[in-house]
Scaffold this motif. Structure first.
Motif, PDB file in Angstrom:
ATOM      1  N   GLN A 154      -3.104   5.139  -3.081  1.00  0.00           N
ATOM      2  CA  GLN A 154      -4.072   6.223  -2.887  1.00  0.00           C
ATOM      3  C   GLN A 154      -3.391   7.523  -3.269  1.00  0.00           C
ATOM      4  OE1 GLN A 154      -4.073   8.667   0.219  1.00  0.00           O
ATOM      5  NE2 GLN A 154      -5.249   9.786  -1.342  1.00  0.00           N
ATOM      6  N   THR A 155      -3.883   8.144  -4.333  1.00  0.00           N
ATOM      7  CA  THR A 155      -3.328   9.411  -4.793  1.00  0.00           C
ATOM      8  C   THR A 155      -4.330  10.107  -5.696  1.00  0.00           C
ATOM      9  OG1 THR A 155      -1.530  10.473  -6.019  1.00  0.00           O
ATOM     10  CG2 THR A 155      -2.191   8.295  -6.770  1.00  0.00           C
ATOM     11  N   ALA A 156      -4.312  11.434  -5.690  1.00  0.00           N
ATOM     12  CA  ALA A 156      -5.146  12.224  -6.598  1.00  0.00           C
ATOM     13  C   ALA A 156      -4.387  12.582  -7.872  1.00  0.00           C
ATOM     14  CB  ALA A 156      -5.617  13.495  -5.901  1.00  0.00           C
ATOM     15  N   SER A 157      -3.135  12.133  -7.974  1.00  0.00           N
ATOM     16  CA  SER A 157      -2.322  12.440  -9.146  1.00  0.00           C
ATOM     17  C   SER A 157      -2.939  11.843 -10.410  1.00  0.00           C
ATOM     18  CB  SER A 157      -0.900  11.883  -8.954  1.00  0.00           C
ATOM     19  OG  SER A 157      -0.167  11.955 -10.154  1.00  0.00           O
ATOM     20  N   ASP A 158      -2.805  12.579 -11.523  1.00  0.00           N
ATOM     21  CA  ASP A 158      -3.302  12.069 -12.807  1.00  0.00           C
ATOM     22  C   ASP A 158      -2.200  11.407 -13.624  1.00  0.00           C
ATOM     23  OD1 ASP A 158      -1.822  14.275 -13.491  1.00  0.00           O
ATOM     24  OD2 ASP A 158      -3.466  15.373 -14.474  1.00  0.00           O
ATOM     25  N   HIS A 159      -1.075  11.111 -12.980  1.00  0.00           N
ATOM     26  CA  HIS A 159       0.017  10.408 -13.658  1.00  0.00           C
ATOM     27  C   HIS A 159      -0.485   9.030 -14.099  1.00  0.00           C
ATOM     28  CE1 HIS A 159       4.368  10.100 -14.447  1.00  0.00           C
ATOM     29  NE2 HIS A 159       4.193   8.806 -14.250  1.00  0.00           N
ATOM     30  N   PRO A 160      -0.108   8.582 -15.304  1.00  0.00           N
ATOM     31  CA  PRO A 160      -0.583   7.271 -15.798  1.00  0.00           C
ATOM     32  C   PRO A 160      -0.279   6.136 -14.820  1.00  0.00           C
ATOM     33  CG  PRO A 160       0.509   8.488 -17.550  1.00  0.00           C
ATOM     34  CD  PRO A 160       0.737   9.273 -16.289  1.00  0.00           C
ATOM     35  N   VAL A 161      -1.275   5.295 -14.592  1.00  0.00           N
ATOM     36  CA  VAL A 161      -1.153   4.204 -13.629  1.00  0.00           C
ATOM     37  C   VAL A 161      -0.671   2.943 -14.342  1.00  0.00           C
ATOM     38  CG1 VAL A 161      -2.343   2.847 -11.881  1.00  0.00           C
ATOM     39  CG2 VAL A 161      -3.070   5.207 -12.341  1.00  0.00           C
ATOM     40  N   PRO A 162       0.410   2.324 -13.883  1.00  0.00           N
ATOM     41  CA  PRO A 162       0.891   1.089 -14.520  1.00  0.00           C
ATOM     42  C   PRO A 162      -0.133  -0.039 -14.406  1.00  0.00           C
ATOM     43  CG  PRO A 162       2.580   2.044 -13.100  1.00  0.00           C
ATOM     44  CD  PRO A 162       1.306   2.773 -12.812  1.00  0.00           C
ATOM     45  N   ALA A 163      -0.047  -0.964 -15.328  1.00  0.00           N
ATOM     46  CA  ALA A 163      -0.952  -2.114 -15.321  1.00  0.00           C
ATOM     47  C   ALA A 163      -0.782  -2.917 -14.040  1.00  0.00           C
ATOM     48  CB  ALA A 163      -0.667  -3.000 -16.531  1.00  0.00           C
ATOM     49  N   LEU A 215       0.834  -1.201   0.000  1.00  0.00           N
ATOM     50  CA  LEU A 215       0.000   0.000   0.000  1.00  0.00           C
ATOM     51  C   LEU A 215       0.867   1.249   0.000  1.00  0.00           C
ATOM     52  CD1 LEU A 215      -2.711   1.585   0.524  1.00  0.00           C
ATOM     53  CD2 LEU A 215      -2.265   1.214   2.977  1.00  0.00           C
ATOM     54  N   SER A 216       0.408   2.267  -0.709  1.00  0.00           N
ATOM     55  CA  SER A 216       0.972   3.607  -0.576  1.00  0.00           C
ATOM     56  C   SER A 216      -0.182   4.591  -0.458  1.00  0.00           C
ATOM     57  CB  SER A 216       1.844   3.971  -1.777  1.00  0.00           C
ATOM     58  OG  SER A 216       2.506   5.210  -1.543  1.00  0.00           O
ATOM     59  N   ALA A 217      -0.008   5.607   0.377  1.00  0.00           N
ATOM     60  CA  ALA A 217      -1.078   6.574   0.591  1.00  0.00           C
ATOM     61  C   ALA A 217      -0.489   7.950   0.845  1.00  0.00           C
ATOM     62  CB  ALA A 217      -1.963   6.149   1.768  1.00  0.00           C
ATOM     63  N   GLY A 218      -1.301   8.978   0.618  1.00  0.00           N
ATOM     64  CA  GLY A 218      -0.887  10.340   0.899  1.00  0.00           C
ATOM     65  C   GLY A 218      -0.701  11.154  -0.364  1.00  0.00           C
ATOM     66  N   GLY A 219      -0.885  12.468  -0.243  1.00  0.00           N
ATOM     67  CA  GLY A 219      -0.844  13.291  -1.444  1.00  0.00           C
ATOM     68  C   GLY A 219      -0.268  14.669  -1.252  1.00  0.00           C
ATOM     69  N   VAL A 259      -6.642   4.478  -5.989  1.00  0.00           N
ATOM     70  CA  VAL A 259      -7.807   5.004  -5.288  1.00  0.00           C
ATOM     71  C   VAL A 259      -7.557   6.490  -5.078  1.00  0.00           C
ATOM     72  CG1 VAL A 259      -9.243   4.863  -3.220  1.00  0.00           C
ATOM     73  CG2 VAL A 259      -8.126   2.799  -4.110  1.00  0.00           C
ATOM     74  N   GLN A 260      -8.485   7.322  -5.527  1.00  0.00           N
ATOM     75  CA  GLN A 260      -8.239   8.759  -5.472  1.00  0.00           C
ATOM     76  C   GLN A 260      -8.296   9.296  -4.045  1.00  0.00           C
ATOM     77  OE1 GLN A 260     -10.703  11.066  -8.095  1.00  0.00           O
ATOM     78  NE2 GLN A 260      -9.532  12.944  -7.784  1.00  0.00           N
ATOM     79  N   ARG A 261      -9.291   8.881  -3.276  1.00  0.00           N
ATOM     80  CA  ARG A 261      -9.435   9.371  -1.899  1.00  0.00           C
ATOM     81  C   ARG A 261      -9.868   8.231  -0.987  1.00  0.00           C
ATOM     82  NH1 ARG A 261     -11.315  13.556  -5.032  1.00  0.00           N
ATOM     83  NH2 ARG A 261     -10.326  15.603  -4.694  1.00  0.00           N
ATOM     84  N   LEU A 262      -9.480   8.352   0.274  1.00  0.00           N
ATOM     85  CA  LEU A 262      -9.894   7.397   1.297  1.00  0.00           C
ATOM     86  C   LEU A 262     -10.247   8.165   2.561  1.00  0.00           C
ATOM     87  CD1 LEU A 262      -7.118   4.656   0.934  1.00  0.00           C
ATOM     88  CD2 LEU A 262      -9.549   4.306   0.479  1.00  0.00           C
ATOM     89  N   SER A 263     -11.307   7.751   3.224  1.00  0.00           N
ATOM     90  CA  SER A 263     -11.608   8.330   4.530  1.00  0.00           C
ATOM     91  C   SER A 263     -10.573   7.835   5.532  1.00  0.00           C
ATOM     92  CB  SER A 263     -13.011   7.923   4.977  1.00  0.00           C
ATOM     93  OG  SER A 263     -13.045   6.525   5.253  1.00  0.00           O
ATOM     94  N   HIS A 264     -10.495   8.493   6.682  1.00  0.00           N
ATOM     95  CA  HIS A 264      -9.571   8.030   7.723  1.00  0.00           C
ATOM     96  C   HIS A 264      -9.887   6.587   8.103  1.00  0.00           C
ATOM     97  CE1 HIS A 264      -7.696  11.918   8.523  1.00  0.00           C
ATOM     98  NE2 HIS A 264      -8.893  12.473   8.433  1.00  0.00           N
ATOM     99  N   ARG A 265     -11.158   6.281   8.221  1.00  0.00           N
ATOM    100  CA  ARG A 265     -11.563   4.934   8.622  1.00  0.00           C
ATOM    101  C   ARG A 265     -11.180   3.902   7.556  1.00  0.00           C
ATOM    102  NH1 ARG A 265     -17.665   4.611  10.137  1.00  0.00           N
ATOM    103  NH2 ARG A 265     -16.938   5.305  12.186  1.00  0.00           N
ATOM    104  N   ASP A 266     -11.416   4.237   6.272  1.00  0.00           N
ATOM    105  CA  ASP A 266     -11.077   3.307   5.196  1.00  0.00           C
ATOM    106  C   ASP A 266      -9.566   3.106   5.096  1.00  0.00           C
ATOM    107  OD1 ASP A 266     -13.721   2.913   4.572  1.00  0.00           O
ATOM    108  OD2 ASP A 266     -13.746   4.358   2.918  1.00  0.00           O
ATOM    109  N   LEU A 267      -8.807   4.202   5.295  1.00  0.00           N
ATOM    110  CA  LEU A 267      -7.350   4.071   5.252  1.00  0.00           C
ATOM    111  C   LEU A 267      -6.860   3.213   6.411  1.00  0.00           C
ATOM    112  CD1 LEU A 267      -4.601   4.738   4.075  1.00  0.00           C
ATOM    113  CD2 LEU A 267      -4.646   6.904   5.344  1.00  0.00           C
ATOM    114  N   ARG A 268      -7.438   3.400   7.579  1.00  0.00           N
ATOM    115  CA  ARG A 268      -7.061   2.564   8.725  1.00  0.00           C
ATOM    116  C   ARG A 268      -7.312   1.089   8.422  1.00  0.00           C
ATOM    117  NH1 ARG A 268     -10.522   3.295  14.095  1.00  0.00           N
ATOM    118  NH2 ARG A 268     -12.077   2.494  12.618  1.00  0.00           N
ATOM    119  N   ASP A 269      -8.451   0.794   7.815  1.00  0.00           N
ATOM    120  CA  ASP A 269      -8.762  -0.591   7.472  1.00  0.00           C
ATOM    121  C   ASP A 269      -7.787  -1.139   6.428  1.00  0.00           C
ATOM    122  OD1 ASP A 269     -10.857  -0.404   9.228  1.00  0.00           O
ATOM    123  OD2 ASP A 269     -12.397  -0.147   7.688  1.00  0.00           O
TER     124      ASP A 269
END
Length: 333
Positions: free
Chosen positions: A200-209, A168-172, A214-224
Motif C-alpha cells: 500500500q503506497t501512493a508512490s509512483d515508483h515503478p512496481v515490480p512484476a 504486506l507493506s503499508a504506510g506512506g 494498492v494506493q489507499r486503504l481505509s483503516h478497516r480494510d488495512l486491519r483486515d
C-alpha cells in the motif's frame, strides 16, 4: 476537583466526525492518537488550531493564563504556546530534528523551536531523539521525555495465520524507502513464488512484476489485510522519529512478525523477539529475513505472539495516555 486539560487538534480535523467514524468501526480510537483516553484522569476539552501562516496567533495577548493544553506534535504545541491562553503547554516533537529542506522549512523550524522552549514539558516517541531535541533547544529548555507510542489494541485484534503466505507493506510517510522495499519484495517473490505480495503506497515508483500495489486503504480494510498477512515488511530511510512504528505496532497487535529497517529508536518497538531489524537500504537483508521466516512457520508464529504480547502490555493508547497523564500531573498547579 478534576483538572481540566485542553487538547489542541488541527482545525481540518473534525473531531465529532472522528468520534462517529470510530463508533461505526471505521477507525481506531475515539480521538486521534487515543488522547480521549485521558478522560479517566482529566476533564477534557478540545480546541481547533488554525494552520494559516507560520504561527497565526503568536502576537495575541492574554492577561491571564490558565490550565493545561496538549499538542501532539510541534506545530500544535507552537500554536498553543502562541495563543498565550494556557499556564502549561505539553506535547510532542517529531519533525524538528529533520534537516530543513529549504529556506521556508528552516524558518518554520526556527519559529517552532522558539515556541517549544516555552512549553512546560515535551516528549519524543524515539528514545535517541530525546538527546537531539535537548541539544537543539539548548539551555533553559523544558524537560524532554521519552514516550512509548501506542495503538488501539481494541481495534487491532489477533487473527489466525493464513494458509496462503502473504507479505504486506503499508504506510506512506515521507521517510518510506519505496525503491528498497520494492527490490526486497521482488527478491521475496522470486524466492517464494507461492507468496502473495501487497504494497500500500501512493508512490509512483515503478512496481515490480508480481507485486500488487494498492494506493489507499481505509483503516478497516488495512486491519483486515493485517489479518490476511503472514509478515509485515517496512522499509524506511534513516530518520530519528521512528518512521513506520504505527504500522509495526498495528501488525504486531494482530499477531504478525514485523521486518523493518533498523533506524534509531525502532528497537523500542520491534526487536529480535518479535521480528527482524535490517540495515537501511539493504533490500537483500530484508528479503532474506522475510523468506527465512516464511520458511519457518513455528518461528513466524512465535515471533507474532511475542510482538502481540509486547503491544498489549507496553504499546496501547491506554498505556501511552497514562504516561502523558503522568507528565501533566508532574506540572505545578
Amino acid at each position: 476537583m478534576t483538572r481540566t486539560v485542553t487538547v489542541g487538534f488541527p482545525a481540518v480535523w473534525d473531531i465529532a466526525e472522528w468520534e462517529t467514524s470510530h463508533a461505526n468501526g471505521e477507525r481506531p480510537d475515539r480521538w486521534p492518537y487515543g488522547l480521549d483516553r485521558l478522560d479517566d484522569q482529566y476533564d477534557l476539552r478540545t480546541v481547533a488550531l488554525s494552520s494559516r501562516g507560520y504561527l497565526p496567533q503568536f502576537q495575541s495577548r492574554r492577561s491571564q493564563r490558565r490550565g493545561v493544553a496538549i499538542g501532539w506534535e510541534e506545530s500544535s504545541v507552537a500554536r498553543l504556546v502562541a495563543s498565550r491562553r494556557f499556564e502549561h503547554v505539553v506535547g510532542g516533537v517529531i519533525w524538528n530534528t529533520d534537516p530543513p529542506v529549504n529556506a521556508r522549512d528552516r524558518a518554520v523550524k526556527a519559529l517552532y523551536r522558539r515556541a517549544l522552549k516555552q512549553a512546560s514539558a515535551l516528549w519524543c516517541l524515539s528514545r535517541p531523539q530525546v538527546a537531539l531535541v535537548e541539544a537543539i533547544l539548548g539551555r533553559d529548555r523544558p524537560a524532554v521525555h521519552f514516550l512509548k507510542f501506542g495503538i488501539d489494541t481494541d481495534y487491532y485484534r489477533p487473527a489466525p495465520l493464513p494458509l496462503q503466505p502473504l507479505v504486506l507493506s503499508a504506510g506512506g510517510d515521507r521517510d518510506r524507502d519505496i525503491p528498497t522495499l520494492y527490490a526486497a519484495m521482488a527478491e521475496i517473490k522470486a524466492a517464494r513464488p507461492d507468496t502473495q505480495v501487497v504494497v500500500q503506497t501512493a508512490s509512483d515508483h515503478p512496481v515490480p512484476a508480481g507485486i500488487v500495489r494498492v494506493q489507499r486503504l481505509s483503516h478497516r480494510d488495512l486491519r483486515d489485510l493485517y489479518g490476511r498477512a503472514s509478515i509485515v515488511a517496512i522499509a524506511t530511510r534513516f530518520n530519528h522519529h521512528v518512521s513506520g512504528m504505527t504500522v509495526a505496532l498495528e501488525a504486531a497487535a494482530t499477531g504478525r512478525p514485523v521486518v523493518t529497517t533498523d533506524t534509531p529508536g525502532m528497537s523500542d518497538y520491534v526487536d529480535e523477539a518479535s521480528g527482524r531489524l535490517t540495515p537501511a537500504g539493504d533490500a537483500g537483508a530484508m528479503a532474506a529475513a522475510v523468506v527465512g521466516l516464511l520458511d519457518s512457520p513455528r518461528q513466524l508464529r512465535d515471533l507474532g505472539r511475542a510482538g502481540q504480547h509486547r503491544v498489549l502490555t507496553s504499546h496501547s493508547t491506554k498505556t501511552m495516555s497514562s504516561a502523558i497523564g503522568e507528565i501533566v500531573a508532574s506540572l505545578s498547579h
